[in-house]
Design a protein around this motif. Sequence first.
Motif, PDB file in Angstrom:
ATOM      1  N   ALA A 269      22.511  29.136  35.735  1.00 41.19           N
ATOM      2  CA  ALA A 269      22.136  30.372  35.063  1.00 41.19           C
ATOM      3  C   ALA A 269      22.832  30.498  33.710  1.00 41.19           C
ATOM      4  CB  ALA A 269      22.490  31.566  35.938  1.00 41.19           C
ATOM      5  N   ALA A 270      22.152  31.171  32.766  1.00 39.48           N
ATOM      6  CA  ALA A 270      22.720  31.341  31.428  1.00 39.48           C
ATOM      7  C   ALA A 270      22.208  32.631  30.809  1.00 39.48           C
ATOM      8  CB  ALA A 270      22.377  30.158  30.537  1.00 39.48           C
ATOM      9  N   LEU A 271      23.013  33.179  29.887  1.00 40.23           N
ATOM     10  CA  LEU A 271      22.623  34.367  29.138  1.00 40.23           C
ATOM     11  C   LEU A 271      21.933  34.016  27.819  1.00 40.23           C
ATOM     12  CD1 LEU A 271      25.797  36.613  29.594  1.00 40.23           C
ATOM     13  CD2 LEU A 271      23.472  37.173  30.326  1.00 40.23           C
ATOM     14  N   GLY A 272      22.059  32.773  27.383  1.00 42.42           N
ATOM     15  CA  GLY A 272      21.502  32.398  26.096  1.00 42.42           C
ATOM     16  C   GLY A 272      22.364  32.879  24.939  1.00 42.42           C
ATOM     17  N   ILE A 273      23.682  32.700  25.081  1.00 41.51           N
ATOM     18  CA  ILE A 273      24.610  33.111  24.028  1.00 41.51           C
ATOM     19  C   ILE A 273      25.656  32.025  23.802  1.00 41.51           C
ATOM     20  CG2 ILE A 273      24.389  35.574  24.565  1.00 41.51           C
ATOM     21  CD1 ILE A 273      27.152  35.388  25.945  1.00 41.51           C
ATOM     22  N   THR A 274      26.317  32.102  22.660  1.00 44.60           N
ATOM     23  CA  THR A 274      27.557  31.379  22.419  1.00 44.60           C
ATOM     24  C   THR A 274      28.658  32.428  22.388  1.00 44.60           C
ATOM     25  OG1 THR A 274      26.417  29.719  21.088  1.00 44.60           O
ATOM     26  CG2 THR A 274      28.811  29.860  20.846  1.00 44.60           C
ATOM     27  N   ALA A 275      29.752  32.176  23.092  1.00 42.27           N
ATOM     28  CA  ALA A 275      30.798  33.202  23.210  1.00 42.27           C
ATOM     29  C   ALA A 275      32.175  32.561  23.182  1.00 42.27           C
ATOM     30  CB  ALA A 275      30.616  33.999  24.497  1.00 42.27           C
ATOM     31  N   ARG A 276      33.172  33.385  23.009  1.00 49.27           N
ATOM     32  CA  ARG A 276      34.567  32.965  23.098  1.00 49.27           C
ATOM     33  C   ARG A 276      35.365  34.103  23.726  1.00 49.27           C
ATOM     34  NH1 ARG A 276      37.313  35.799  19.330  1.00 49.27           N
ATOM     35  NH2 ARG A 276      36.229  36.468  17.429  1.00 49.27           N
ATOM     36  N   THR A 277      36.585  33.814  24.134  1.00 51.21           N
ATOM     37  CA  THR A 277      37.442  34.846  24.716  1.00 51.21           C
ATOM     38  C   THR A 277      37.816  35.885  23.664  1.00 51.21           C
ATOM     39  OG1 THR A 277      38.333  33.305  26.353  1.00 51.21           O
ATOM     40  CG2 THR A 277      39.643  35.276  25.884  1.00 51.21           C
ATOM     41  N   TYR A 278      37.738  37.157  24.042  1.00 52.18           N
ATOM     42  CA  TYR A 278      38.117  38.266  23.156  1.00 52.18           C
ATOM     43  C   TYR A 278      39.517  38.755  23.534  1.00 52.18           C
ATOM     44  CZ  TYR A 278      38.271  43.023  21.267  1.00 52.18           C
ATOM     45  OH  TYR A 278      38.651  44.164  20.610  1.00 52.18           O
ATOM     46  N   PHE A 279      40.362  38.967  22.550  1.00 52.12           N
ATOM     47  CA  PHE A 279      41.719  39.460  22.776  1.00 52.12           C
ATOM     48  C   PHE A 279      41.857  40.872  22.202  1.00 52.12           C
ATOM     49  CE2 PHE A 279      41.982  34.882  22.800  1.00 52.12           C
ATOM     50  CZ  PHE A 279      42.816  34.616  23.882  1.00 52.12           C
ATOM     51  N   ASP A 280      42.516  41.749  22.982  1.00 52.51           N
ATOM     52  CA  ASP A 280      42.698  43.125  22.526  1.00 52.51           C
ATOM     53  C   ASP A 280      43.864  43.227  21.537  1.00 52.51           C
ATOM     54  OD1 ASP A 280      45.055  43.063  24.014  1.00 52.51           O
ATOM     55  OD2 ASP A 280      44.244  44.247  25.679  1.00 52.51           O
ATOM     56  N   GLN A 281      44.238  44.456  21.177  1.00 54.47           N
ATOM     57  CA  GLN A 281      45.277  44.657  20.172  1.00 54.47           C
ATOM     58  C   GLN A 281      46.642  44.139  20.624  1.00 54.47           C
ATOM     59  OE1 GLN A 281      45.071  48.843  19.285  1.00 54.47           O
ATOM     60  NE2 GLN A 281      43.433  48.570  17.758  1.00 54.47           N
ATOM     61  N   ASP A 282      46.824  44.024  21.936  1.00 52.48           N
ATOM     62  CA  ASP A 282      48.081  43.493  22.474  1.00 52.48           C
ATOM     63  C   ASP A 282      47.990  41.994  22.741  1.00 52.48           C
ATOM     64  OD1 ASP A 282      49.365  46.011  22.482  1.00 52.48           O
ATOM     65  OD2 ASP A 282      48.307  46.538  24.342  1.00 52.48           O
ATOM     66  N   PHE A 283      46.934  41.370  22.201  1.00 50.57           N
ATOM     67  CA  PHE A 283      46.717  39.926  22.337  1.00 50.57           C
ATOM     68  C   PHE A 283      46.553  39.492  23.791  1.00 50.57           C
ATOM     69  CE2 PHE A 283      49.096  40.576  18.404  1.00 50.57           C
ATOM     70  CZ  PHE A 283      48.220  40.005  17.485  1.00 50.57           C
ATOM     71  N   ARG A 284      45.957  40.380  24.580  1.00 48.75           N
ATOM     72  CA  ARG A 284      45.634  40.059  25.970  1.00 48.75           C
ATOM     73  C   ARG A 284      44.133  39.793  26.082  1.00 48.75           C
ATOM     74  NH1 ARG A 284      48.293  45.345  28.629  1.00 48.75           N
ATOM     75  NH2 ARG A 284      46.790  46.158  27.097  1.00 48.75           N
ATOM     76  N   PRO A 285      43.718  38.806  26.875  1.00 47.65           N
ATOM     77  CA  PRO A 285      42.280  38.567  27.039  1.00 47.65           C
ATOM     78  C   PRO A 285      41.599  39.790  27.644  1.00 47.65           C
ATOM     79  CG  PRO A 285      43.557  37.299  28.633  1.00 47.65           C
ATOM     80  CD  PRO A 285      44.532  37.881  27.672  1.00 47.65           C
ATOM     81  N   ALA A 286      40.503  40.213  27.018  1.00 46.55           N
ATOM     82  CA  ALA A 286      39.884  41.471  27.449  1.00 46.55           C
ATOM     83  C   ALA A 286      38.365  41.391  27.499  1.00 46.55           C
ATOM     84  CB  ALA A 286      40.317  42.593  26.503  1.00 46.55           C
ATOM     85  N   GLY A 287      37.814  40.192  27.484  1.00 48.48           N
ATOM     86  CA  GLY A 287      36.372  40.061  27.570  1.00 48.48           C
ATOM     87  C   GLY A 287      35.902  38.776  26.925  1.00 48.48           C
ATOM     88  N   ALA A 288      34.597  38.641  26.816  1.00 54.01           N
ATOM     89  CA  ALA A 288      33.988  37.484  26.144  1.00 54.01           C
ATOM     90  C   ALA A 288      33.146  38.019  24.997  1.00 54.01           C
ATOM     91  CB  ALA A 288      33.131  36.686  27.108  1.00 54.01           C
ATOM     92  N   VAL A 289      33.543  37.723  23.764  1.00 51.58           N
ATOM     93  CA  VAL A 289      32.827  38.229  22.602  1.00 51.58           C
ATOM     94  C   VAL A 289      31.670  37.298  22.263  1.00 51.58           C
ATOM     95  CG1 VAL A 289      34.415  37.098  20.987  1.00 51.58           C
ATOM     96  CG2 VAL A 289      33.031  39.036  20.215  1.00 51.58           C
ATOM     97  N   VAL A 290      30.513  37.878  22.015  1.00 45.15           N
ATOM     98  CA  VAL A 290      29.312  37.117  21.702  1.00 45.15           C
ATOM     99  C   VAL A 290      29.391  36.653  20.243  1.00 45.15           C
ATOM    100  CG1 VAL A 290      26.796  37.165  21.559  1.00 45.15           C
ATOM    101  CG2 VAL A 290      27.974  38.429  23.384  1.00 45.15           C
ATOM    102  N   VAL A 291      29.329  35.362  20.045  1.00 43.84           N
ATOM    103  CA  VAL A 291      29.378  34.784  18.699  1.00 43.84           C
ATOM    104  C   VAL A 291      27.969  34.605  18.143  1.00 43.84           C
ATOM    105  CG1 VAL A 291      30.097  32.777  17.348  1.00 43.84           C
ATOM    106  CG2 VAL A 291      31.557  33.629  19.205  1.00 43.84           C
ATOM    107  N   ALA A 292      27.052  34.177  18.998  1.00 44.55           N
ATOM    108  CA  ALA A 292      25.667  33.975  18.571  1.00 44.55           C
ATOM    109  C   ALA A 292      24.740  34.205  19.753  1.00 44.55           C
ATOM    110  CB  ALA A 292      25.472  32.573  18.003  1.00 44.55           C
ATOM    111  N   VAL A 293      23.526  34.641  19.458  1.00 43.24           N
ATOM    112  CA  VAL A 293      22.522  34.909  20.488  1.00 43.24           C
ATOM    113  C   VAL A 293      21.298  34.043  20.213  1.00 43.24           C
ATOM    114  CG1 VAL A 293      21.052  36.659  21.559  1.00 43.24           C
ATOM    115  CG2 VAL A 293      23.338  37.288  20.742  1.00 43.24           C
ATOM    116  N   ALA A 294      20.844  33.308  21.226  1.00 44.53           N
ATOM    117  CA  ALA A 294      19.652  32.474  21.078  1.00 44.53           C
ATOM    118  C   ALA A 294      18.419  33.354  20.983  1.00 44.53           C
ATOM    119  CB  ALA A 294      19.528  31.518  22.255  1.00 44.53           C
ATOM    120  N   GLY A 295      17.643  33.165  19.930  1.00 45.57           N
ATOM    121  CA  GLY A 295      16.436  33.962  19.748  1.00 45.57           C
ATOM    122  C   GLY A 295      15.461  33.789  20.898  1.00 45.57           C
ATOM    123  N   GLY A 296      14.996  34.904  21.437  1.00 46.29           N
ATOM    124  CA  GLY A 296      14.053  34.860  22.547  1.00 46.29           C
ATOM    125  C   GLY A 296      14.680  34.586  23.892  1.00 46.29           C
TER     126      GLY A 296
END
Length: 360
Positions: A269-296
């Motif tokens: 399964a896939a979402l059709g995105i490119t992502a990386r780990t997102y860090f909050d203001q305290d430099f703690r991992p807090a999600g996956a930030v979407v870098v690019a979205v595949a059209g369609g």
Amino acid sequence: MSFGRLVVSGAVALLTALAVAGCSSGSSSSTPVTTAATPAAGSGTAAPGGANQLQADYQRVIADVLPSVVQITTASGLGSGIVYDDKGDIVTNAHVVGTATAFTVTLANSTKPLDATLVAGYPDSDLAVIRLSSPPSGLKPATFGDSGKVQLGQITLAMGSPLGLSSSVTDGIVSATGRTVSEPDTAGSPGAVIGNMVQTSAAINPGNSGGALVNLDSQVIGINTLAATEPETNGAAAPGIGFAIPASTVTSIANQLIKEGKVTNSGRAALGITARTYFDQDFRPAGAVVVAVAGGGPADAAGIQAGDVITKVGDTPVDSLNSLTTALASLAPGDRTTVAYTRDGQNRTAEVTLGTLQTP
């Protein structure tokens, strides 16, 4: 608890071997070793006739399947494999193959080493196919079972070359199905995240990687791949917790590698995105930030945009790219799920119909 691929290179202490990546062993032995203890009875004592029948079943399955399980040796280690067809194709784990392109294969009923070369590998599912350069007559391909019919409590036999002891057999049961397991990082790269794995109590040791997990119908229900380790005990093995890639995944990927030389349908399964780990203001991992979205693609159709931070998939929290990958590994293409994310500090949700992970 963490998980270790059972690959060993060189002469390594056994406990250390259990903690490193892969299921191959640097030592080798041509002496077959078969160990199959009868499982403890659940309640009451089995009648002698029943015990004799169970023993006969074990011996029949071993005679049926063990000739299809081989030992694979590379310049850096040792593992196991399963004869896939009579053309000399052998399926194994990608981490057994590593970066090698040439191999030595020893059949269960022979001590003569045979040369083999790489057909192709698919590290995302930790599977690979190699091919004997001159397949001997009488090769016995294994029979692969239906992973969907694997049930909790079924008796299993694990076959392979643990610690270089060729043609070894251990026994146990199916402890769980549908497990999603993350392999350890290798050389700074994240390990594969594999879904729908079969958990077994059969002992799986270094050298077992790529070998067969078999039911009492002489069918391969999975490829032995991982064993659990306990970080609090310096990575010592956690007895009776091993994992096998299900037969349905093995056959799907192997067929594509043999026919196309690559995987064209990952089945993941896939979402059709490119992502990386997102860090909050305290430099703690807090999600996956979407870098690019595949059209369609699925995310695009659901309105997810670059810059959104994914925090949950279904009921599974997401605090990193790895946890997003793990959440998706437990799902299948076509599944509909809720994705929670933030955009400009606002919490949002989207209903997403998942697509298929595209392969390079």
